[in-house]
Design an enzyme around this catalytic site. Structure first.
Site, PDB file in Angstrom:
ATOM      1  N   ASP A  73      36.785  84.204  -9.966  1.00 36.23           N
ATOM      2  CA  ASP A  73      36.627  83.796 -10.682  1.00 36.23           C
ATOM      3  C   ASP A  73      36.931  84.084 -11.583  1.00 36.23           C
ATOM      4  OD1 ASP A  73      34.049  83.517 -10.583  1.00 36.23           O
ATOM      5  OD2 ASP A  73      34.020  82.443 -12.212  1.00 36.23           O
ATOM      6  N   GLU A 138      31.225  81.242 -10.350  1.00 35.61           N
ATOM      7  CA  GLU A 138      30.291  82.082 -10.822  1.00 35.61           C
ATOM      8  C   GLU A 138      29.888  82.493 -13.154  1.00 35.61           C
ATOM      9  OE1 GLU A 138      28.114  86.074 -12.844  1.00 35.61           O
ATOM     10  OE2 GLU A 138      29.927  85.120 -13.098  1.00 35.61           O
TER      11      GLU A 138
END
Length: 383
Positions: A73, A138
């Site tokens: 991400d 994350e």
């Protein structure tokens, strides 16, 4: 060996996929297909629909398993009008590559993938296994690392390398005398003929997020005596919290003191009523000397004392509590990475610690060797 254009094409594909808090499963599918083309085993592990982590295996698991990890991400692009190129199109300019995630951390993830493919294709003998843990979410909640840890994917790791960016522009480093000793900086810059100075990060702070809520009673502002002002009670607590954070704390020999920041304060419903609800949130960068658990206990003790006062109703909710990561800098793995890194980067590769966190905080949790013997495994978040 892959051609340079092939390597750039992998990064270009990763950057093109918008994974701003979404769609990591698209990257997991892409990387799984790429690994399959090279005969490398993979496994997808969902945290939620559309957000699948990817685990890839190279070599046979023995008593030595090297974990390598990167997240799929990215953070928000912010104001798109301020971008000089499409954030999801990898763009070359002035000898650099631009795009959302080009640094943090799709380039790191691409590097890990490329390294595994090249090791496989060149039949490099491995004395153990390399396991890639490509994670989702994350940047916000680290739910990918939580999922993989809970399901045991990190249990057999003997070392972990996190491919977060570790470079600092030399010009920026030269003006960072508040963070680095001047003598150290000048020595590094003189010896380094490249444009960036890299560091090997062997420790980072933990991260504690919590919310404190004050519950009062709404009343019309013309009759405040009929209400209980939640903002007043929250401010009473806030002043006590500030006193607690301002006092002297146990200092860790590597990470130093904790770093607390009150990040949000909200309260009230409208301008002409006594507020019946108020809350604040806070993030604390914790250390082994003062853990998140201890901070929570100390603040709850303050709340318990204040709640003895008439009409005071305070409560603390833990949002996130991740431990610090602190490796033994003398561990053989760290020493080896430092030696190889200095050779490959053609520069000194100093050890350093940072306040920011990584997925390593989760992956270390269920590993009893790490919990009690810092020399093994050596958790190296390279950021």
């Amino acid at each position: 060996m892959m051609e340079k254009t092939e390597k750039i094409a992998i990064l270009e594909k990763l950057v093109s996929i918008d994974t701003t808090d979404q769609a990591e499963g698209v990257i997991a599918d892409y990387l799984a297909d790429l690994f399959t083309q090279h005969g490398i085993q993979t496994e997808k592990v969902a945290s939620k629909p559309g957000r699948e982590n990817l685990v890839a295996y190279l070599g046979e698991a023995t008593d030595k398993v090297l974990g390598v990890t990167g997240h799929m991400d990215v953070v928000s692009i912010g104001d798109r009008s301020k971008w000089t190129s499409d954030p999801f199109t990898l763009t070359a300019r002035d000898g650099k590559l631009f795009g959302r995630g080009a640094t943090d951390m799709k380039s790191g993830l691409a590097a890990l993938v490329i390294a595994m493919i090249e090791l496989h294709d060149q039949n490099v003998p491995l004395n153990g296994q390399i396991k890639l843990l490509a994670t989702v979410d994350e940047e916000k909640n680290e739910t990918g690392a939580q999922t993989l840890t809970a399901q045991g994917y990190a249990d057999n790791l003997t070392a972990l390398l996190v491919a977060e960016p570790s470079g600092v522009d030399k010009q920026a480093l030269a003006t960072s005398s508040d963070k680095f000793p001047t003598e150290m900086v000048q020595k590094l810059l003189t010896a380094n003929q490249t444009n960036e100075q890299h560091f090997l990060i062997f420790a980072h702070n933990g991260s504690l997020d919590f919310k404190v809520t004050a519950t009062g009673k709404t009343a019309h502002s013309s009759m405040p005596e009929l209400g209980i002002n939640a903002i007043d009670h929250l401010l009473t607590y806030y002043n006590r919290q500030k006193q607690y954070f301002d006092q002297k704390h146990p200092i860790d020999d590597v990470l130093g003191d904790i770093v607390p920041v009150t990040t949000l304060i909200n309260g009230g419903e409208q301008i002409n009523s006594v507020p019946g609800h108020a809350e604040l949130t806070c993030r604390v960068r914790t250390t082994p000397a003062l853990t998140g658990d201890q901070v929570i206990a100390d603040l709850n003790a303050i709340i318990a004392e204040l709640n003895q006062q008439t009409d005071m109703n305070l409560a603390l909710t833990v949002i996130n509590n991740q431990p610090p990561v602190k490796s033994n800098p003398q561990a053989p793995f760290i020493q080896s990475v430092q030696k190889i890194g200095a050779q490959k980067l053609s520069q000194a590769y100093p050890l350093m610690h940072v306040a920011g966190g990584t997925d390593a905080a989760h992956f270390a949790k269920n590993n009893p060797t790490y919990q009690w013997q810092l020399s093994a495994p050596a958790m190296i978040p390279v950021i």
